[in-house]
Design a protein around this motif. Structure first.
Motif, PDB file in Angstrom:
ATOM      1  N   GLU A 127       0.813  -1.218   0.000  1.00 26.02           N
ATOM      2  CA  GLU A 127       0.000   0.000   0.000  1.00 26.02           C
ATOM      3  C   GLU A 127       0.845   1.265   0.000  1.00 26.02           C
ATOM      4  OE1 GLU A 127      -3.563   2.242   2.544  1.00 26.02           O
ATOM      5  OE2 GLU A 127      -3.028   0.144   2.996  1.00 26.02           O
ATOM      6  N   GLU A 128       1.982   1.246   0.688  1.00 24.45           N
ATOM      7  CA  GLU A 128       2.805   2.450   0.776  1.00 24.45           C
ATOM      8  C   GLU A 128       3.461   2.808  -0.555  1.00 24.45           C
ATOM      9  OE1 GLU A 128       6.757   1.013   2.940  1.00 24.45           O
ATOM     10  OE2 GLU A 128       4.940   0.242   3.897  1.00 24.45           O
ATOM     11  N   ARG A 133      -4.688   5.538  -0.628  1.00 25.82           N
ATOM     12  CA  ARG A 133      -5.391   4.289  -0.315  1.00 25.82           C
ATOM     13  C   ARG A 133      -6.416   3.932  -1.391  1.00 25.82           C
ATOM     14  NH1 ARG A 133      -5.971   0.391   2.994  1.00 25.82           N
ATOM     15  NH2 ARG A 133      -8.001  -0.553   3.462  1.00 25.82           N
ATOM     16  N   GLU A 134      -7.129   4.925  -1.899  1.00 25.45           N
ATOM     17  CA  GLU A 134      -8.117   4.651  -2.937  1.00 25.45           C
ATOM     18  C   GLU A 134      -7.455   4.058  -4.173  1.00 25.45           C
ATOM     19  OE1 GLU A 134     -11.270   3.897  -5.042  1.00 25.45           O
ATOM     20  OE2 GLU A 134     -11.312   4.471  -2.905  1.00 25.45           O
ATOM     21  N   PHE A 139      -6.528  -0.538  -7.652  1.00 28.88           N
ATOM     22  CA  PHE A 139      -5.603  -1.444  -8.342  1.00 28.88           C
ATOM     23  C   PHE A 139      -5.895  -2.889  -7.956  1.00 28.88           C
ATOM     24  CE2 PHE A 139      -1.712  -3.907  -8.669  1.00 28.88           C
ATOM     25  CZ  PHE A 139      -1.290  -3.613  -9.955  1.00 28.88           C
ATOM     26  N   GLY A 140      -6.158  -3.116  -6.668  1.00 27.85           N
ATOM     27  CA  GLY A 140      -6.463  -4.469  -6.221  1.00 27.85           C
ATOM     28  C   GLY A 140      -7.695  -5.034  -6.900  1.00 27.85           C
ATOM     29  N   ARG A 157       1.218   3.112 -14.588  1.00 27.54           N
ATOM     30  CA  ARG A 157       0.459   3.894 -13.620  1.00 27.54           C
ATOM     31  C   ARG A 157       1.414   4.697 -12.727  1.00 27.54           C
ATOM     32  NH1 ARG A 157      -3.329   1.336 -11.395  1.00 27.54           N
ATOM     33  NH2 ARG A 157      -3.444   2.527  -9.476  1.00 27.54           N
ATOM     34  N   ARG A 158       0.851   5.733 -12.136  1.00 31.28           N
ATOM     35  CA  ARG A 158       1.623   6.514 -11.175  1.00 31.28           C
ATOM     36  C   ARG A 158       1.712   5.751  -9.856  1.00 31.28           C
ATOM     37  NH1 ARG A 158       2.868  11.704 -12.303  1.00 31.28           N
ATOM     38  NH2 ARG A 158       1.801  12.744 -14.013  1.00 31.28           N
ATOM     39  N   MET A 159       2.912   5.721  -9.267  1.00 29.18           N
ATOM     40  CA  MET A 159       3.106   5.126  -7.962  1.00 29.18           C
ATOM     41  C   MET A 159       3.971   6.071  -7.124  1.00 29.18           C
ATOM     42  SD  MET A 159       3.375   1.036  -8.874  1.00 29.18           S
ATOM     43  CE  MET A 159       2.895   0.526  -7.226  1.00 29.18           C
ATOM     44  N   ARG A 160       4.225   5.697  -5.881  1.00 25.03           N
ATOM     45  CA  ARG A 160       4.863   6.644  -4.960  1.00 25.03           C
ATOM     46  C   ARG A 160       6.126   6.033  -4.349  1.00 25.03           C
ATOM     47  NH1 ARG A 160       3.730   7.609   0.538  1.00 25.03           N
ATOM     48  NH2 ARG A 160       1.934   6.209   0.382  1.00 25.03           N
TER      49      ARG A 160
END
Length: 364
Positions: A127-128, A133-134, A139-140, A157-160
């Motif tokens: 998740e991090e 969270r949305e 994605f899940g 996709r954008r991720m962090r």
């Protein structure tokens, strides 16, 4: 006997023969046996010493098994394992084995891509790594439904990252087993995405004002007309040509003329709504696309605001303050045309009529 071994085998024989003499036993040892006129064979050798009554070494009794096929299979597996390790521990593609969205295993590249220290991601939830969270939940829902059907899932996709920086990741996943484990490959494609966006921006935007150009305007008009058909609303194309621009360009030069165009473009952008479009289609000609129009009076109000903004003084520095105005022609969908080309032509014609009226008024 050593004469039948290759160089590696001869070295092993020289090393272990004294041990055989001393201890009475060696093996099994694997050696390569060289035959005359035949391909080398891999053999497993075990030897036992035979001694005389005084306990002195006399000879050895050896048992030899041909393990060539087994050796070849082991070598192939070793090579495959090395290749797999090289792929798993590459520097470019992050790899993770995941169950219940928790990282069971990851390679160093995954931690490098997302800015984590070695081992820091092990056992953590994924998740991090998502924007919020949305995004994690969405994605899940999407990805694991695809995996459950036996298909690969792939998306950019954008991720962090750990420091909060957003990156573009090419995500590729596949289910591993019925226990819910999945394997994911992730590659940072941020640089490629940025270059792609730059190329697209250059292709569809005016380089001077950064407003949409004729190509992008045509696409926006097509979308606006489709929206009108669905909602029963109207759209307006407002064609504008600047008055007073040529004298400024002639007097102060093209650089100052370009500055006037940039300022005008920015003022147009500031006056339109988020769902409207301000475009430059060449020279000192601009177009406004106004969408979701219910009452034609809305266009009059909007254009009065726009023209007022354009006519404000422009400070070119060093005491040079100039003004421009604009002649406007408007075409309304669906009354004045049913496609972008017809609407633009009608608006252009109306603009020239208005420009002629302005010139006639000034000459009186």
């Amino acid at each position: 006997m050593a004469d039948f071994f290759d160089a590696e085998g001869q070295a092993l024989f020289a090393k272990f023969f004294p041990i055989l003499q001393e201890t009475g036993k060696i093996g099994p040892l694997e050696l390569t046996l060289l035959g005359k006129g035949a391909a080398p064979r891999r053999v497993s050798v075990s030897a036992t010493a035979i001694r005389d009554a005084a306990g002195e070494f006399v000879m050895s009794r050896s048992i030899m098994y041909d393990v060539s096929e087994l050796h070849a299979a082991r070598q192939a597996l070793h090579t495959l394992n090395q290749e797999q390790q090289a792929m798993l521990h590459n520097d470019l593609i992050g790899i993770a084995k995941i169950k219940d969205r928790v990282i069971l295993w990851r390679n160093p590249a995954l931690e490098r891509i997302f800015g984590y220290a070695p081992g820091q991601l092990q056992g953590h939830t994924t998740e991090e790594m998502y924007v919020d969270r949305e995004d994690f939940l969405a994605f899940g829902r999407d990805a694991y439904t695809v995996l459950a059907s036996g298909q690969h899932y792939r998306q950019q996709r954008r991720m962090r990252k750990l420091n909060g920086e957003e990156v573009w990741i090419d995500v590729n996943g596949v289910a591993l087993n019925a226990d819910g484990e999945s394997l994911w490959l992730m590659q940072d494609v941020t640089a490629m995405k940025q270059y792609q966006q730059q190329v697209e921006h250059i292709a569809f935007h005016d380089s001077l004002t950064r407003l949409p150009n004729r190509l992008l305007l045509a696409d926006r008009v097509a979308q606006a007309l489709a929206l009108c058909d669905r909602t029963g609303s109207m759209a307006a194309l407002c064609y504008m040509d600047l008055n007073g621009f040529k004298p400024i360009n002639d007097q102060y030069g093209h650089d100052m003329g370009d500055e006037v165009l940039r300022v005008t473009g920015q003022r147009l952008l500031e006056q339109v709504r988020a769902n409207d479009t301000a475009a430059r289609i060449g020279g000192d000609e601009f177009v406004l696309l106004l969408t979701a129009v219910i009452d034609p009076a809305e266009i009059t109000v909007a254009m009065e605001r726009v023209l007022s903004a354009i006519e404000q003084p422009i400070d070119l520095g060093e005491g040079r303050v100039v003004r421009v105005s604009a002649a406007v022609g408007t075409a309304l969908y669906p009354q004045d045309g049913t496609n972008a080309a017809d609407l633009l032509r009608r608006a252009d014609q109306a603009m020239y009529v208005n420009k002629g009226h302005v010139s006639a008024e000034r000459s009186r």
